[in-house]
Design an enzyme around this catalytic site. Sequence first.
Site: not given
Length: 459
Positions: A155, A229, A263, A362
């Site tokens: 997905k 992750e 990432c 982040e």
Amino acid sequence: MTMIQCISPVDGSVYAERPALTLDAAKTVVERARKAQKSWAKRPLDERVQLVMKGVARLNEMVDEVVPELAWMMGRPVRYGGEFKGFNERSNYVANVAAEALAPIEIETSAAFTRRIEREPHGVVFVIAPWNYPYMTAINTVAPALMAGNTVIIKHAAQTLLVGERMVRAFVEAGVPDDVFQNVFLDHQTSEKLIAAGSFNFINFTGSVAGGRAVERAAAGTFTGMGLELGGKDPGYVMEDADLDAAVDTLMDGATYNSGQCCCGIERIYVHESLYDAFVEKSVAWVSNYKLGNPLEQETTLGPMANARFAKTVREQVADAVAKGAKALVDPKLFPQDDGGAYLMPQVLVDVDHSMEFMREETFGPAVGIMKVKSDAEALDLMNDCKYGLTVSLWTKDEERASRLGAELETGTVFMNRCDYLDPALVWTGVKETGRGGSLSVLGFHNLTRPKSYHLKKA
């Protein structure tokens, strides 16, 4: 009927839309995957590996469609050629180590006993893939999962809606059976219901911390194995003996490539006081050379962020830092294309500290903060002062010093004199709120299989 849309960052148009599956239709997909899994696992390993690699080759043949499609969906400039280099490197590596990684561990073969540990596929693996590197992040799990004898349901994020569809098309055209690798379009509610029902034997999710928590909550009590992750705030540390020009070139690329949507992108940098001024000056010059613009034009080196709301987060973090005393050093006049929406100029901030959200949360955009440090001890404290832990980039000529610091760092990967790279021979993993589990390497195969022991006493 719920429609899932990809809004293109290029011009704000609806680039693609697909109807979300109903819960019943999604359950049928899972049933087909479960039914196909046993016969797929019984095929020889070599045959499964070859079929996966044929799928990889078939996708490579679609390069002329894939690259502009990515630019339209998430804004990466066409000049960079998609993700084929990393996609192929990772696929080739896992293909080469599959036999070794999945080989039985022989304990005893004697007149009295045979004792061994075998690796058995989990069954149906659900891959929930992100938009920032939609092919490379997906293949980290898809290739080894299929090679190990699992069936896979993928997905993809709405922002890269067509990637799962295209991957499955390539693999099926190459000979992977229809029900062995399937793509689904699901809304969050249906995904959560499937997970809560224990539909999958393993789930791999790459995305936000909030998304990871939602997956864990949905799976609570099902004991479904998972790899997560999640977020990152990866630091670089430039020591007094570093190669200054190489550090600037690599760390600034690591902070801004793909509009900073990596990432393991570099989000904060600590520089020894002896190199600080020179590092800052060279970094601002480096970043100021970007050409921000339409990603479909060959001369564009920095495209829009994938969505205007992601750019809004970056702008808010930068504005908050500046309000608290930080200085933004890149001249906005160099980037008239910054439209206040998805098209966002790169930025370098100094006079930053850890009281600012910009140095703690982040950012996931083309903006980086640089701080001056006096010692390894100070740099170590600052690097570890973070709720995430994916990678750290150390810049020094002294490998022993880097290893000594590495032992003290709360991180998944320690780099020396490089950054923002995923080595398929090494496990890709993180600590703290970056998540758990690990992909690629021999250990990635271990996470996508379960051990089964055989203790056979001979009559």
